[in-house]
Design a protein around this motif. Structure first.
Motif, PDB file in Angstrom:
ATOM      1  N   PRO A  75       0.798  -1.234   0.000  1.00 10.70           N
ATOM      2  CA  PRO A  75       0.000   0.000   0.000  1.00 10.70           C
ATOM      3  C   PRO A  75       0.825   1.276   0.000  1.00 10.70           C
ATOM      4  O   PRO A  75       0.443   2.263  -0.637  1.00 10.70           O
ATOM      5  N   GLU A  76       1.971   1.265   0.682  1.00  9.48           N
ATOM      6  CA  GLU A  76       2.792   2.479   0.722  1.00  9.48           C
ATOM      7  C   GLU A  76       3.287   2.863  -0.671  1.00  9.48           C
ATOM      8  O   GLU A  76       3.577   4.030  -0.930  1.00  9.48           O
ATOM      9  N   GLY A  77       3.350   1.902  -1.576  1.00  3.42           N
ATOM     10  CA  GLY A  77       3.780   2.190  -2.943  1.00  3.42           C
ATOM     11  C   GLY A  77       2.783   3.032  -3.715  1.00  3.42           C
ATOM     12  O   GLY A  77       3.137   3.685  -4.693  1.00  3.42           O
ATOM     13  N   PHE A  78       1.552   3.022  -3.278  1.00  2.00           N
ATOM     14  CA  PHE A  78       0.511   3.784  -3.957  1.00  2.00           C
ATOM     15  C   PHE A  78       0.434   5.226  -3.453  1.00  2.00           C
ATOM     16  O   PHE A  78      -0.275   6.046  -4.018  1.00  2.00           O
ATOM     17  N   THR A  79       1.180   5.541  -2.401  1.00  2.00           N
ATOM     18  CA  THR A  79       1.136   6.882  -1.813  1.00  2.00           C
ATOM     19  C   THR A  79       1.583   7.951  -2.799  1.00  2.00           C
ATOM     20  O   THR A  79       0.952   9.001  -2.915  1.00  2.00           O
ATOM     21  N   ALA A  80       2.675   7.704  -3.512  1.00  2.00           N
ATOM     22  CA  ALA A  80       3.173   8.694  -4.472  1.00  2.00           C
ATOM     23  C   ALA A  80       2.132   8.962  -5.557  1.00  2.00           C
ATOM     24  O   ALA A  80       1.926  10.113  -5.953  1.00  2.00           O
ATOM     25  N   LEU A  81       1.462   7.915  -6.015  1.00  2.00           N
ATOM     26  CA  LEU A  81       0.424   8.093  -7.029  1.00  2.00           C
ATOM     27  C   LEU A  81      -0.744   8.886  -6.468  1.00  2.00           C
ATOM     28  O   LEU A  81      -1.259   9.806  -7.116  1.00  2.00           O
ATOM     29  N   GLN A  82      -1.148   8.558  -5.259  1.00  2.00           N
ATOM     30  CA  GLN A  82      -2.253   9.277  -4.628  1.00  2.00           C
ATOM     31  C   GLN A  82      -1.911  10.760  -4.483  1.00  2.00           C
ATOM     32  O   GLN A  82      -2.734  11.625  -4.815  1.00  2.00           O
ATOM     33  N   GLN A  83      -0.716  11.073  -4.030  1.00  2.00           N
ATOM     34  CA  GLN A  83      -0.307  12.467  -3.873  1.00  2.00           C
ATOM     35  C   GLN A  83      -0.261  13.178  -5.220  1.00  2.00           C
ATOM     36  O   GLN A  83      -0.676  14.326  -5.340  1.00  2.00           O
ATOM     37  N   TRP A  84       0.237  12.505  -6.242  1.00  2.00           N
ATOM     38  CA  TRP A  84       0.293  13.087  -7.579  1.00  2.00           C
ATOM     39  C   TRP A  84      -1.106  13.403  -8.083  1.00  2.00           C
ATOM     40  O   TRP A  84      -1.355  14.477  -8.636  1.00  2.00           O
ATOM     41  N   LEU A  85      -2.036  12.459  -7.907  1.00  2.00           N
ATOM     42  CA  LEU A  85      -3.413  12.678  -8.354  1.00  2.00           C
ATOM     43  C   LEU A  85      -4.063  13.838  -7.604  1.00  2.00           C
ATOM     44  O   LEU A  85      -4.742  14.672  -8.204  1.00  2.00           O
ATOM     45  N   VAL A  86      -3.870  13.890  -6.296  1.00  2.00           N
ATOM     46  CA  VAL A  86      -4.452  14.969  -5.501  1.00  2.00           C
ATOM     47  C   VAL A  86      -3.885  16.314  -5.947  1.00  2.00           C
ATOM     48  O   VAL A  86      -4.633  17.279  -6.156  1.00  2.00           O
ATOM     49  N   ASN A  87      -2.561  16.390  -6.110  1.00  2.00           N
ATOM     50  CA  ASN A  87      -1.947  17.650  -6.542  1.00  2.00           C
ATOM     51  C   ASN A  87      -2.422  18.060  -7.929  1.00  2.00           C
ATOM     52  O   ASN A  87      -2.715  19.236  -8.176  1.00  2.00           O
ATOM     53  N   THR A  88      -2.500  17.100  -8.835  1.00  2.09           N
ATOM     54  CA  THR A  88      -2.952  17.399 -10.196  1.00  2.09           C
ATOM     55  C   THR A  88      -4.389  17.896 -10.184  1.00  2.09           C
ATOM     56  O   THR A  88      -4.732  18.890 -10.827  1.00  2.09           O
ATOM     57  N   TRP A  89      -5.231  17.208  -9.443  1.00  2.00           N
ATOM     58  CA  TRP A  89      -6.639  17.579  -9.357  1.00  2.00           C
ATOM     59  C   TRP A  89      -6.801  18.945  -8.693  1.00  2.00           C
ATOM     60  O   TRP A  89      -7.574  19.781  -9.164  1.00  2.00           O
ATOM     61  N   ASP A  90      -6.078  19.184  -7.619  1.00  2.00           N
ATOM     62  CA  ASP A  90      -6.151  20.479  -6.928  1.00  2.00           C
ATOM     63  C   ASP A  90      -5.742  21.622  -7.854  1.00  2.00           C
ATOM     64  O   ASP A  90      -6.376  22.679  -7.870  1.00  2.00           O
ATOM     65  N   ARG A  91      -4.672  21.413  -8.611  1.00  2.00           N
ATOM     66  CA  ARG A  91      -4.225  22.463  -9.541  1.00  2.00           C
ATOM     67  C   ARG A  91      -5.269  22.702 -10.631  1.00  2.00           C
ATOM     68  O   ARG A  91      -5.528  23.852 -11.003  1.00  2.00           O
ATOM     69  N   ALA A  92      -5.837  21.625 -11.164  1.00  2.00           N
ATOM     70  CA  ALA A  92      -6.845  21.769 -12.216  1.00  2.00           C
ATOM     71  C   ALA A  92      -8.071  22.505 -11.692  1.00  2.00           C
ATOM     72  O   ALA A  92      -8.596  23.408 -12.354  1.00  2.00           O
ATOM     73  N   LEU A  93      -8.517  22.138 -10.505  1.00  2.00           N
ATOM     74  CA  LEU A  93      -9.677  22.820  -9.925  1.00  2.00           C
ATOM     75  C   LEU A  93      -9.364  24.272  -9.599  1.00  2.00           C
ATOM     76  O   LEU A  93     -10.208  25.160  -9.796  1.00  2.00           O
ATOM     77  N   GLY A  94      -8.157  24.526  -9.121  1.00  2.00           N
ATOM     78  CA  GLY A  94      -7.752  25.899  -8.816  1.00  2.00           C
ATOM     79  C   GLY A  94      -7.723  26.758 -10.071  1.00  2.00           C
ATOM     80  O   GLY A  94      -8.207  27.899 -10.072  1.00  2.00           O
ATOM     81  N   ALA A  95      -7.183  26.217 -11.153  1.00  2.00           N
ATOM     82  CA  ALA A  95      -7.137  26.951 -12.413  1.00  2.00           C
ATOM     83  C   ALA A  95      -8.542  27.207 -12.943  1.00  2.00           C
ATOM     84  O   ALA A  95      -8.849  28.298 -13.449  1.00  2.00           O
ATOM     85  N   PHE A  96      -9.407  26.224 -12.811  1.00  2.00           N
ATOM     86  CA  PHE A  96     -10.796  26.390 -13.249  1.00  2.00           C
ATOM     87  C   PHE A  96     -11.488  27.474 -12.428  1.00  2.00           C
ATOM     88  O   PHE A  96     -12.172  28.349 -12.978  1.00  2.00           O
TER      89      PHE A  96
END
Length: 110
Positions: A75-96
């Motif tokens: 499960p710890e291996g998925f942490t980097a992916l989860q953080q990347w997705l959250v950051n990407t989504w946050d930036r996209a929503l912020g830009a919108f």
């Protein structure tokens, strides 16, 4: 390794359908290579290679039990992916949100 590099390794590993199927099957718990291969559209040697790629990306781990290697999700291996997705989504929503605020202020539509 940076979070970006780790996320890219995970995304690269999950870019293959057989590896994604392996991850899905390992959600039920640890499995030996032979049993996992029986549930995949590939034989045991290719399944082992796919597991090595997943292990290299930190998504699975294995432990030896007698003569068998049991593979399980890490499960710890998925942490980097989860953080990347959250950051990407946050930036996209912020830009919108910024663009919508600009339009509300009478800004030009593109």
């Amino acid at each position: 390794m940076s979070n970006q590099a780790a996320a890219e390794d995970v995304l690269d590993a999950l870019g293959d359908r057989t590896r994604r199927q392996s991850v899905v099957r390992l959600r039920v718990g640890p499995l030996p290579v032979g049993r996992l291969a029986a549930e995949l559209p590939v034989g045991r040697p290719p399944a082992s290679k796919h597991l090595r790629v997943l292990e290299g990306a930190g998504l699975v781990g294995h432990r030896s039990v007698g003569t068998r290697n049991l593979y399980a999700l890490a499960p710890e291996g998925f942490t980097a992916l989860q953080q990347w997705l959250v950051n990407t989504w946050d930036r996209a929503l912020g830009a919108f949100a910024e663009r919508m605020a600009e339009i509300d202020r009478g800004g030009e539509r593109r």
